[in-house]
Design a protein around this motif. Structure first.
Motif, PDB file in Angstrom:
ATOM      1  N   ASN A 158      60.109  48.524  20.092  1.00 34.49           N
ATOM      2  CA  ASN A 158      60.572  47.124  20.157  1.00 34.49           C
ATOM      3  C   ASN A 158      59.357  46.285  20.531  1.00 34.49           C
ATOM      4  OD1 ASN A 158      60.051  47.303  22.973  1.00 34.49           O
ATOM      5  ND2 ASN A 158      61.847  48.319  23.371  1.00 34.49           N
ATOM      6  N   LYS A 159      59.734  44.812  20.595  1.00 30.17           N
ATOM      7  CA  LYS A 159      58.306  44.240  20.762  1.00 30.17           C
ATOM      8  C   LYS A 159      57.740  44.435  21.847  1.00 30.17           C
ATOM      9  CE  LYS A 159      61.045  40.006  22.402  1.00 30.17           C
ATOM     10  NZ  LYS A 159      60.783  40.471  23.835  1.00 30.17           N
ATOM     11  N   ASP A 160      58.279  45.013  22.855  1.00 31.92           N
ATOM     12  CA  ASP A 160      57.286  45.160  24.115  1.00 31.92           C
ATOM     13  C   ASP A 160      56.733  46.660  24.142  1.00 31.92           C
ATOM     14  OD1 ASP A 160      58.035  42.935  25.388  1.00 31.92           O
ATOM     15  OD2 ASP A 160      59.966  43.704  25.742  1.00 31.92           O
ATOM     16  N   ARG A 161      57.126  47.748  23.509  1.00 33.56           N
ATOM     17  CA  ARG A 161      56.602  48.930  23.675  1.00 33.56           C
ATOM     18  C   ARG A 161      56.769  49.892  22.380  1.00 33.56           C
ATOM     19  NH1 ARG A 161      59.577  48.172  27.840  1.00 33.56           N
ATOM     20  NH2 ARG A 161      61.358  49.043  26.931  1.00 33.56           N
ATOM     21  N   ASN A 162      56.033  50.650  21.951  1.00 37.43           N
ATOM     22  CA  ASN A 162      56.171  51.223  20.654  1.00 37.43           C
ATOM     23  C   ASN A 162      55.841  52.899  21.178  1.00 37.43           C
ATOM     24  OD1 ASN A 162      56.076  52.728  18.550  1.00 37.43           O
ATOM     25  ND2 ASN A 162      54.630  51.419  17.367  1.00 37.43           N
TER      26      ASN A 162
END
Ligand SMILES: [Zn+2]
Ligand SMILES: [Zn+2]
Length: 171
Positions: A158-162
């Motif tokens: 997601n936009k916070d974690r990959n």
């Protein structure tokens, strides 16, 4: 007093290792029958190679990560098998990585064992799919919808974690 042939000394020095090898190779026998005699020689060679590799692995682990517990021989053997049949391969080769009776939302009650790093980091056919939310295998703290088909684990993407990338990254 009689002179002792050199071979007796050599035998006495190394018989412990040979006995240990015999004991270890008797532990987990390949259960099969074949009429081709040379198949037995081939499988014995494989068995000896795996046991030698396990012994080497334990020695290296003791030096490099003395606090980490080594895999038992059985698990090591299984991980070599999985790596050889799945690393660098697409899903159709060897044993299927996902359950063959795959339905859109398969019930996953049994905990699947983690794949060896050779498979996890082979950079081939790790396709993400969208599943019901479960705990991320990489960061553990978060829940994720994204699921790797090959590794059979949930991973944040997601936009916070990959975590999907981090989990598959080679270093
Ligand atoms: Zn995560
Ligand atoms: Zn994967």
């Amino acid at each position: 007093m009689v002179p002792r042939p050199a071979i007796v000394d050599t035998y006495n020095r190394f018989m412990g290792g040979v006995d240990l090898l015999d004991m270890l190779s008797a532990l987990y026998k390949f259960n099969f029958r074949s009429r081709r005699w040379y198949i037995y020689i081939w499988w014995h060679t494989v068995t000896v190679a795996v046991i030698n590799a396990w012994s080497r692995y334990r020695r290296d682990l003791e030096k490099l990560q003395p606090r980490q517990k080594a895999l038992p021989l059985r698990r090591f053997q299984a991980s070599v098998g999985t790596a050889l049949t799945s690393a660098g391969k697409v899903k159709k080769c060897g044993r299927p990585l996902s359950s063959p009776e795959a339905t859109p939302t398969p019930p996953r009650k049994r905990k699947t064992p983690e794949l060896p790093p050779d498979v996890r980091k082979d950079g081939l056919h790790h396709f993400p799919t969208w599943e019901t939310r479960q705990r991320c295998k990489h960061c553990v703290g978060h829940f994720a919808h994204v699921y790797c088909e090959k590794c059979r684990v949930h991973l944040c993407l997601n936009k916070d974690r990959n975590c999907f990338q981090a989990y598959h990254h080679s270093k």
